[in-house]
Design an enzyme around this catalytic site. Structure first.
Site, mmCIF file in Angstrom:
data_model
loop_
_atom_site.group_PDB
_atom_site.id
_atom_site.type_symbol
_atom_site.label_atom_id
_atom_site.label_comp_id
_atom_site.label_asym_id
_atom_site.label_seq_id
_atom_site.Cartn_x
_atom_site.Cartn_y
_atom_site.Cartn_z
ATOM 1 N N ASP A 10 0.877 -1.178 0.000
ATOM 2 C CA ASP A 10 0.000 0.000 0.000
ATOM 3 C C ASP A 10 0.911 1.223 0.000
ATOM 4 O OD1 ASP A 10 -2.337 1.619 0.276
ATOM 5 O OD2 ASP A 10 -2.033 1.743 2.426
ATOM 6 N N SER A 11 0.318 2.397 -0.146
ATOM 7 C CA SER A 11 1.102 3.634 -0.042
ATOM 8 C C SER A 11 1.575 3.852 1.400
ATOM 9 C CB SER A 11 0.236 4.819 -0.464
ATOM 10 O OG SER A 11 -0.888 4.901 0.399
ATOM 11 N N GLY A 43 -3.288 8.845 -3.599
ATOM 12 C CA GLY A 43 -4.599 9.347 -4.049
ATOM 13 C C GLY A 43 -4.543 10.675 -4.770
ATOM 14 N N CYS A 73 -4.448 -1.552 -1.863
ATOM 15 C CA CYS A 73 -4.636 -0.112 -2.069
ATOM 16 C C CYS A 73 -5.625 0.055 -3.216
ATOM 17 C CB CYS A 73 -3.286 0.517 -2.422
ATOM 18 S SG CYS A 73 -3.379 2.264 -2.860
ATOM 19 N N THR A 75 -6.440 2.796 -4.723
ATOM 20 C CA THR A 75 -5.928 3.738 -5.718
ATOM 21 C C THR A 75 -4.981 3.026 -6.678
ATOM 22 O OG1 THR A 75 -5.997 5.373 -3.937
ATOM 23 C CG2 THR A 75 -4.910 6.025 -5.978
ATOM 24 N N GLU A 151 -2.395 7.896 8.738
ATOM 25 C CA GLU A 151 -0.919 7.818 8.663
ATOM 26 C C GLU A 151 -0.280 8.428 9.912
ATOM 27 O OE1 GLU A 151 1.421 6.501 6.505
ATOM 28 O OE2 GLU A 151 -0.283 5.471 5.618
ATOM 29 N N CYS A 183 -11.122 2.930 0.679
ATOM 30 C CA CYS A 183 -9.684 3.157 0.829
ATOM 31 C C CYS A 183 -9.256 2.295 2.012
ATOM 32 C CB CYS A 183 -9.427 4.631 1.110
ATOM 33 S SG CYS A 183 -7.742 4.993 1.643
ATOM 34 N N HIS A 185 -7.133 2.611 4.187
ATOM 35 C CA HIS A 185 -6.841 3.302 5.450
ATOM 36 C C HIS A 185 -8.105 3.430 6.327
ATOM 37 C CE1 HIS A 185 -3.136 4.546 3.433
ATOM 38 N NE2 HIS A 185 -2.705 5.071 4.572
HETATM 39 N N1 DGL Z 1 -4.811 3.167 1.045
HETATM 40 C C1 DGL Z 1 -4.925 3.652 -0.275
HETATM 41 C C2 DGL Z 1 -6.218 3.259 -0.940
HETATM 42 O O1 DGL Z 1 -6.805 2.259 -0.590
HETATM 43 C C3 DGL Z 1 -4.568 5.039 -0.656
HETATM 44 C C4 DGL Z 1 -4.187 6.104 0.247
HETATM 45 C C5 DGL Z 1 -3.367 7.130 -0.486
HETATM 46 O O2 DGL Z 1 -2.171 6.909 -0.578
HETATM 47 O O3 DGL Z 1 -3.950 8.120 -0.974
HETATM 48 O O4 DGL Z 1 -6.656 3.910 -1.854
#
Ligand code: DGL
Length: 264
Positions: A10-11, A43, A73, A75, A151, A183, A185
């Site tokens: 993931d990011s 994102g 992720c 995105t 984060e 997302c 997160h």
């Molecule tokens: N966790 C990521 C997602 O599911 C993206 C968060 C990000 O880096 O913008 O889209």
């Protein structure tokens, strides 16, 4: 059978919501998790940038010997997974917002998708939206600033509450009954969201389905770990490993990690 690890990326820390489900369902598997913290958030980036960062991470995981890669992720899945599948030979599992189950199960006929700008503008999301918007009104809500809340470990704070109110209050007035966590997160904000919505909303989190899909592919391709696997769970970050370590050990409470490696 193969004892090579499952790669997950993931990011940032968000993909841990998917890792948790995979860990629960496949406890015998070794795992390498990669958080691209140096390039978070994805994102807000262009499609080309997301593809470039995702390909670099995928190469890292392939070099670590991963037998399958879970793109934890939304995105990166919505913008880069097709390119990753063309570039690498191992199987990929992706995650996209759970538009289908939310639309099918909605009683009010109005649902909302909370996701990043990158996911909401992607072709994959808009195809799904198109497909299910016949009987259901689907409201996209851009919640990129919540990525930063997770984060920074700011769940349960006044700031988190304020941003969530801003996004959710207008949705309640429109009588949504499902909120899709689009997302990875956002499952870490479930307690904060429930403080606002109580039990009036179903929160759709696709992570358990992604774990099942991973199990299905491993079984189908003969890639499950052997019963004698000496399981390892390793975490890498392209940035500061501190937040990832804190999330895994203190917030999630997983203490059996083999190692944590970061760049600062
Ligand atoms: N966790 C990521 C997602 O599911 C993206 C968060 C990000 O880096 O913008 O889209």
């Amino acid at each position: 059978m193969t004892d090579r690890p499952i790669g997950i990326f993931d990011s940032g820390v968000g993909g841990l919501s998917v890792w948790q489900e995979i860990e629960r369902l496949l406890p015998n598997e070794s795992i390498v998790y990669y958080a691209d913290n140096a390039n978070c958030p994805y994102g807000e980036k262009t499609r080309e940038e997301v593809i470039r960062h995702s390909a670099k991470v995928a190469q890292f995981l392939v070099d670590k010997g991963c037998k399958i890669i879970v793109v934890a992720c939304n995105t990166a899945t919505s913008q880069a997974i097709d390119c990753l599948r063309e570039t690498f030979e191992i199987p990929f599992v992706g995650i996209i917002p759970a538009v289908k189950p939310a639309s099918i199960n909605s009683k009010t006929g109005v649902i909302a998708i909370l996701a990043t700008a990158g996911t909401l503008k992607s072709g994959k999301f808009n195809e799904a939206r198109q497909e299910f918007s016949g009987n259901t009104e689907i409201i996209p809500v851009e919640g990129g600033e919540l990525v930063d809340i997770v984060e920074k470990g700011l769940q349960g704070t006044k700031l988190s509450e304020k941003i969530l109110h801003k996004h959710i209050d207008p949705l309640m007035e429109r009588h949504i009954d499902h909120l899709v966590l689009g997302c990875t997160h956002f499952p870490f904000l479930i307690d904060d969201i429930k403080k606002i919505t109580g039990n009036r909303l179903v929160l759709d989190n696709p992570a358990p389905a992604i774990a099942k899909r991973t199990e299905f592919i491993l079984e189908n391709e003969g890639l499950m770990a052997s019963p004698l696997n000496e399981k390892q769970v390793v975490f890498f970050s392209s940035g500061d490993i501190g937040m990832l370590k804190n999330m895994v050990e203190n917030i999630i409470g997983f203490k059996s990690c083999t190692g944590f490696y970061g760049n600062s």
